[in-house]
Design a protein around this motif. Structure first.
Motif, PDB file in Angstrom:
ATOM      1  N   ASP A  45      53.323  53.548 101.705  1.00 33.67           N
ATOM      2  CA  ASP A  45      52.971  54.446 100.604  1.00 33.67           C
ATOM      3  C   ASP A  45      52.998  53.750  99.247  1.00 33.67           C
ATOM      4  O   ASP A  45      52.828  54.393  98.217  1.00 33.67           O
ATOM      5  CB  ASP A  45      53.946  55.633 100.561  1.00 33.67           C
ATOM      6  N   GLY A  46      53.227  52.449  99.221  1.00 34.85           N
ATOM      7  CA  GLY A  46      53.343  51.729  97.962  1.00 34.85           C
ATOM      8  C   GLY A  46      52.401  50.556  97.898  1.00 34.85           C
ATOM      9  O   GLY A  46      51.324  50.573  98.498  1.00 34.85           O
ATOM     10  N   ILE A  47      52.808  49.538  97.157  1.00 30.46           N
ATOM     11  CA  ILE A  47      51.997  48.326  97.042  1.00 30.46           C
ATOM     12  C   ILE A  47      52.865  47.090  97.259  1.00 30.46           C
ATOM     13  O   ILE A  47      54.072  47.117  97.056  1.00 30.46           O
ATOM     14  CB  ILE A  47      51.279  48.222  95.677  1.00 30.46           C
ATOM     15  N   LEU A  48      52.202  46.030  97.649  1.00 34.99           N
ATOM     16  CA  LEU A  48      52.813  44.724  97.837  1.00 34.99           C
ATOM     17  C   LEU A  48      51.952  43.734  97.070  1.00 34.99           C
ATOM     18  O   LEU A  48      50.731  43.716  97.214  1.00 34.99           O
ATOM     19  CB  LEU A  48      52.848  44.362  99.318  1.00 34.99           C
ATOM     20  N   SER A  49      52.578  42.922  96.238  1.00 36.15           N
ATOM     21  CA  SER A  49      51.860  41.907  95.482  1.00 36.15           C
ATOM     22  C   SER A  49      52.551  40.570  95.698  1.00 36.15           C
ATOM     23  O   SER A  49      53.769  40.463  95.538  1.00 36.15           O
ATOM     24  CB  SER A  49      51.845  42.261  93.997  1.00 36.15           C
ATOM     25  N   CYS A  50      51.792  39.564  96.081  1.00 34.12           N
ATOM     26  CA  CYS A  50      52.330  38.223  96.330  1.00 34.12           C
ATOM     27  C   CYS A  50      51.577  37.223  95.472  1.00 34.12           C
ATOM     28  O   CYS A  50      50.409  37.425  95.152  1.00 34.12           O
ATOM     29  CB  CYS A  50      52.170  37.841  97.801  1.00 34.12           C
ATOM     30  N   GLY A  51      52.246  36.138  95.122  1.00 31.44           N
ATOM     31  CA  GLY A  51      51.584  35.133  94.313  1.00 31.44           C
ATOM     32  C   GLY A  51      52.245  33.782  94.423  1.00 31.44           C
ATOM     33  O   GLY A  51      53.354  33.650  94.939  1.00 31.44           O
ATOM     34  N   PRO A  77      57.269  54.609  96.487  1.00 37.71           N
ATOM     35  CA  PRO A  77      57.940  55.831  96.033  1.00 37.71           C
ATOM     36  C   PRO A  77      59.215  56.080  96.829  1.00 37.71           C
ATOM     37  O   PRO A  77      59.305  55.752  98.011  1.00 37.71           O
ATOM     38  CB  PRO A  77      56.911  56.928  96.283  1.00 37.71           C
ATOM     39  N   LEU A  78      60.197  56.671  96.155  1.00 38.28           N
ATOM     40  CA  LEU A  78      61.441  57.041  96.821  1.00 38.28           C
ATOM     41  C   LEU A  78      61.192  58.285  97.674  1.00 38.28           C
ATOM     42  O   LEU A  78      60.562  59.241  97.219  1.00 38.28           O
ATOM     43  CB  LEU A  78      62.530  57.326  95.788  1.00 38.28           C
ATOM     44  N   LYS A  79      61.659  58.265  98.902  1.00 36.34           N
ATOM     45  CA  LYS A  79      61.415  59.390  99.815  1.00 36.34           C
ATOM     46  C   LYS A  79      62.024  60.693  99.302  1.00 36.34           C
ATOM     47  O   LYS A  79      61.431  61.744  99.428  1.00 36.34           O
ATOM     48  CB  LYS A  79      61.949  59.059 101.198  1.00 36.34           C
ATOM     49  N   ASP A  80      63.217  60.622  98.697  1.00 35.61           N
ATOM     50  CA  ASP A  80      63.869  61.839  98.219  1.00 35.61           C
ATOM     51  C   ASP A  80      63.382  62.273  96.836  1.00 35.61           C
ATOM     52  O   ASP A  80      63.716  63.355  96.371  1.00 35.61           O
ATOM     53  CB  ASP A  80      65.391  61.681  98.229  1.00 35.61           C
ATOM     54  N   ASN A  81      62.584  61.432  96.158  1.00 34.59           N
ATOM     55  CA  ASN A  81      62.029  61.783  94.853  1.00 34.59           C
ATOM     56  C   ASN A  81      60.722  61.018  94.650  1.00 34.59           C
ATOM     57  O   ASN A  81      60.699  59.979  93.988  1.00 34.59           O
ATOM     58  CB  ASN A  81      63.033  61.459  93.744  1.00 34.59           C
ATOM     59  N   PRO A  82      59.620  61.492  95.226  1.00 32.79           N
ATOM     60  CA  PRO A  82      58.358  60.742  95.194  1.00 32.79           C
ATOM     61  C   PRO A  82      57.765  60.529  93.798  1.00 32.79           C
ATOM     62  O   PRO A  82      56.842  59.751  93.641  1.00 32.79           O
ATOM     63  CB  PRO A  82      57.419  61.563  96.079  1.00 32.79           C
TER      64      PRO A  82
END
Length: 125
Positions: A45-51, A77-82
């Motif tokens: 549900d989020g993003i991953l950035s590599c460099g 996002p936090l599961k308990d507070n998206p």
């Protein structure tokens, strides 16, 4: 970070970025320039950035070319507070140049604190 520019784009989420930092500790540490290959993708549900840094182009006058070993950022996002997200970063920066390690430690701590503070302000806006 004082500037960030996309130098070249390869695909939708992959590019070469050039960014600069200001001098630190009354310019005992000169301003730095980094040129990184960066790739960002959706991850769950989020993003991953590599460099990783590249030896690319000429160094701007008045700057020292720093180097980032492979690094990455995860944001999800936090599961308990998206409405809130967790940002985790793994960085391995070599500032290069002749700098006492104690000065590097002080400058890096201050720079990272400012980075996260500025990021938080930007995201709230």
């Amino acid at each position: 970070m004082t500037s960030m520019d996309i130098v070249d784009e390869f695909e939708e989420n992959c590019c070469i970025m050039r960014y600069t930092t200001a001098g630190q500790l009354w310019n005992i540490i000169s301003p730095r320039e980094f040129v990184d290959f960066s790739c960002t993708t959706d991850y769950e549900d989020g993003i991953l950035s590599c460099g990783v840094s590249l030896d690319y182009g000429e160094v701007k006058p008045g700057y020292v070319r720093g180097f980032n070993h492979p690094c990455g950022w995860f944001c999800f996002p936090l599961k308990d507070n998206p409405r809130h997200s967790l940002l985790i970063g793994f960085i391995q920066t070599d500032l290069r140049g002749m700098i006492p390690q104690s000065a590097v430690d002080t400058a890096m701590a201050s720079s990272l604190t400012n980075f996260y503070s500025d990021l938080r302000k930007t995201l709230k806006a």
